[in-house]
Structures are given as C-alpha cells and as structure tokens.
Design an enzyme around this catalytic site. Sequence first.
Site, PDB file in Angstrom:
ATOM      1  N   GLY A  78       0.814  -1.425   0.217  1.00 27.82           N
ATOM      2  CA  GLY A  78      -0.002   0.095  -0.194  1.00 27.82           C
ATOM      3  C   GLY A  78       0.786   1.292  -0.062  1.00 27.82           C
ATOM      4  CB  CYS A 105       5.522  -4.085   0.602  1.00 30.74           C
ATOM      5  SG  CYS A 105       6.244  -2.593   0.317  1.00 30.74           S
ATOM      6  CE1 TYR A 106       0.901   1.089   5.646  1.00 32.46           C
ATOM      7  CE2 TYR A 106      -0.899  -0.641   5.179  1.00 32.46           C
ATOM      8  CZ  TYR A 106      -0.127   0.344   6.004  1.00 32.46           C
ATOM      9  OH  TYR A 106      -1.120   1.247   6.631  1.00 32.46           O
ATOM     10  CG  HIS A 201       5.719  -5.765  -4.333  1.00 32.03           C
ATOM     11  ND1 HIS A 201       4.338  -5.545  -3.944  1.00 32.03           N
ATOM     12  CD2 HIS A 201       6.423  -4.823  -3.797  1.00 32.03           C
ATOM     13  CE1 HIS A 201       4.417  -4.626  -3.352  1.00 32.03           C
ATOM     14  NE2 HIS A 201       5.509  -3.781  -3.159  1.00 32.03           N
ATOM     15  CD  GLU A 203       2.612  -8.329  -5.460  1.00 32.79           C
ATOM     16  OE1 GLU A 203       2.430  -7.267  -5.089  1.00 32.79           O
ATOM     17  OE2 GLU A 203       3.461  -9.028  -4.650  1.00 32.79           O
ATOM     18  CG  ASP A 259     -13.718  -9.308 -22.385  1.00 34.49           C
ATOM     19  OD1 ASP A 259     -12.703 -10.256 -22.039  1.00 34.49           O
ATOM     20  OD2 ASP A 259     -13.311  -8.102 -22.305  1.00 34.49           O
ATOM     21  CE  LYS A 401      -9.432  -9.368 -22.347  1.00 36.02           C
ATOM     22  NZ  LYS A 401     -10.743  -8.960 -22.800  1.00 36.02           N
TER      23      LYS A 401
END
Length: 545
Positions: A78, A105-106, A201, A203, A259, A401
Amino acid sequence: MTADAAPRAEIPSTDADSGLIDSTGEESVLVLDFGSQTAQLIARRVREQNVFCQLVRHDLSAERIRELNPKGLILSGGPASVYGKNAPHPDPAIFDLGIPILGICYGMQLICEAEGCRIHPGKSREFGRTTVTRRDHAGSRETASDDPLFEGLPDALTVWMSHGDQVENAGEKFVSLAVTETCPVAAVKHRERPFYGLQFHPEVTHTQHGSRLLANFVRGVCGCAGTWRISSLIEQEVENARRRVGNSRVICGLSGGVDSSVVAALLSRAIGTQLSCIFVDNGLLRKGEAEEVRRRFGEHFQTDLHVVDARERFLSELAGVSDPQQKRKIIGRVFIEVFRHEAKSIPDAHFLAQGTLYPDVIESGASADGPAATIKTHHNVGGLPEELGFELIEPLRDLFKDEVRRMGLELGLPEDLVWRHPFPGPGLAVRCLGAITEERLETLREADAIVIEELKKANLYREIQQAFAVLLPVQSVGVMGDDRTYEDVAAVRAVQTDDFMTADWFPLSHEVLGRISTRITNEVRGVNRVVYDVSSKPPSTIEWE
C-alpha cells in the site's frame, strides 16, 4: 516515504453486501487490499495454484472473515506508512483467528507493527530489482532453508522492491529469513504464530520465483490442496444467474469480443432462450467486425440477436470532438440511448449483462470502498443509469483476461474467438487520435487489418496479447514517385502482458515491421509514414487514449 510507492488503485467493493462470493464450501485465501497497484495480481497468482482467491477491503471484520472460513490471509502492499496519520489498518482481531497470514511490503510492516516491532524510514530506499539473500541462523531451528515459505528456492533471489520504510529489526517474536544490502529484514516469520512477511513483491513477474513463494504459502503453510477450477466458477455463476433472473429475460450487450461472448455463452447455459443479445454497430468497429458478429451469433450460435445500425448517429455526435474523455462520454451516452430504444422491443427484460473485467473496474476507480484516481473512463463500468430500469449482471467483474479465456474454452467457444485480442469499448474512436471522420476511420481500419494479418502470417498473434494501429493527428512530408506528399502518420502498438495491468512493448523483428510499414504505405491511401510504439505500461497505457 511510503511502503509501496505505486499510486492508489481501488478494487470493486467486496463486502458481504456487494458481491463477495461466499466460498465457505471451497478452500480459499483472501487478500486484504491496502491500496497497492499490484494487489489484484496477488489474487491472480494464488488462483494459478488452483486455490480460490478474492480481494476484500482492508478493514473487513474478523467476524466476517471467520464466516468465510479462508485457509489463509494475505495483506497487500500500500502507499501509506504504517505509522502515518490515518494509515489503513486491518481489524486487530484478524491476528487472533488462528489462520496463516502473509504480509507483503506494507502488509509485512503491519504484521510486525502489530507484534511490537518498530517501523521507520530506511536509510536507503529500495525501488526496482534487488538481490535478496536467504538468512540462516546457525545453531537454531529457525532457518530459512528449513522454512516452508522458501522451500525449494535458491539462496539468492532477484526480487522487486518498492519501499522507503522498513522493519528496524525482527525483535523477539520474529525470525529474519532474508536480507538485502540495505534491508536487514527482507522476509520474516513469527516464532509461534503462522505469520510471514515479505518486504518485496512476489506477485510481480520481476520477482524471481515469486509464484513459487506464493505457492509455498498457500499450499505448504495454509495446507490448500488446490482443487478449485474455472469450471467451479462457471457452475457457481450459472447457479447465481438462474437464482437472480427467475423467469425474466436478460439482455447482453454484445460486442463480438471475447468478454461479451463469454458472458453470452455463460448466460445461454444458465437461462437458455431467456437471453437476448443486442449488438450496436456504432461505426467504430474493426474491418469486417459487424459482419462477423452477425455470422457467428446470429447463425452459428443461433442467439436471439438484435443488430442496430447506429453508425450515422455516433459519427454525427462525435463530429469535431478531439478530447479522449469527451469521446468516451459521448459514446457511452449514445450507446445507452440506442440500447434503451432497442431494449424496449424485448418484453420482460429486467437484467443487463456486461463483460466488465477487473482491469476495467480498477482503471475507472469504480469502487465503493474509497477514492481512486481515474486513469480513464470505461463506458461499460458503473452500470447504466437508474432510469434505464435494468439490474446489472457482471459475471466476469472479478476476472482477469486470461481467466476469461479459460472460461470461454470451458464453455466451448471456438479458439479463434477466445484468443482474439481485446478491443476497447469506444472502439476505433480512441485509436483515431484527434477529430473523427468516416474517411479517417476507414484509413485506420485498413491499416489495423494489415497489422493483424502480418502478425498472423508471422505466427506472432498468440504471442502478443494486444496489437493494433493508431492514426495520429499529425501529417508529415513524404515522397511517392516523383510527387511530394503531406499525409497522415500511423503508429503500430504491440504489447506483451500477463494481466493487462502492466505491459511491455513487444520486440517485433525488423522484417515484420518492414512488411507492416511497406504494406500500409503502399495499400492505405493517405498514410505515408509508419512508426512503432516502444512504450511500456506504466508510464503509458496500452491504448493511446
């Protein structure tokens, strides 16, 4: 300096009253969102482990979390500092739920602060790629090499850092598992509770073995078996649609892209002939797109398809408009008006289905949870005006997606449709920079078709996640034959991305670029120069407007 310097990007409201899927019957992990631009990527990486995962607001109560019965919690990064005024904090009771928690992180700083550690601005900030070295503690059982979070990983990792604050020391309750040259606590675990923290991070794709770290947490620490599949979500959404719709009809705003096509296929499975699709030809489509929609959905899928030819009206409303946000607003307004008029011809229609995806929601700042910077307005986000009288169904709102494509294949849609590159809701209006005219749109259509044809010939179409041509509002001097020309400039954009939240330009070969440029300048009247866009997202966006 904040713990995570990326700008705030909100997520859809996910509390009990606004769409959070009750996953008590499925092993799951919840991600508490503290405002990181990459928070949604955490959920995506966890889902890649076949473990159901969803983002929730950072202050979701411990009582509600207990009801949802997740196998673990992840606290995202964050932009705030944990010691700052009005810094977001979770419900303190989550630390007493007895379930594993990973802070990123945060999020790591929140866990450490809650257990008495001091957080302060670091002497040296860390942004970008950094080397993390695992730390062993000689003579102690608390070694990084034995810990399940780092199981199977090398002693040194290249990771992505984005922080100015750091944990001063691990204290008595934590063990430091990793360090960098300037950060003595780059990863921690609690000595008694199943709490872990990563200052970097995992991710993002820039972190080496980041997916393995998250897999180690959700499987090795949380004990998830990895039984969740897209097919499970299909069954859930089919059941939800049947329950909500009852005997009413649903209208799907069909564009012909993946989509809305997946939404139509999903609802067709759920409610059959209660589904009607409306396709609005706004004059801003790719070459041959309107005809392809008619063929595919009117004939092959035998959908109750309503085609509305509104080309003249859209172009009339857009005449002389150059501002991109104004274009989007006009297109959204006219679409609603045209759609409303056609919808009146469909009896008993009380629901509208849209193919809104997570990146659309995030970029639009469309969240009830707090303020967000609007990057650009998506005309299909935020719902239709209340006076339209429809309830909104957005079964893909929490999907990325790649997950939508997997769902499309599961639903039996053809691969050429499933793997079609994304196309923006406002269509060519946001790729035709400056004033929009039928002549300029036709120029852009022809150039865009050449780009796609050449990528397919080179077997690159599936390697590239989005590619297109852009017509610029500038002209340049050229020479064709013995004559001087002063004509338009076309730009070519091709990107590679895992999630469409970040993207990098695709390194097309000189040969492919040469063929594209030669064909456009030879075959498309009015264009005498072609340039290639080598910008990444961020700082640029994928679309030019």
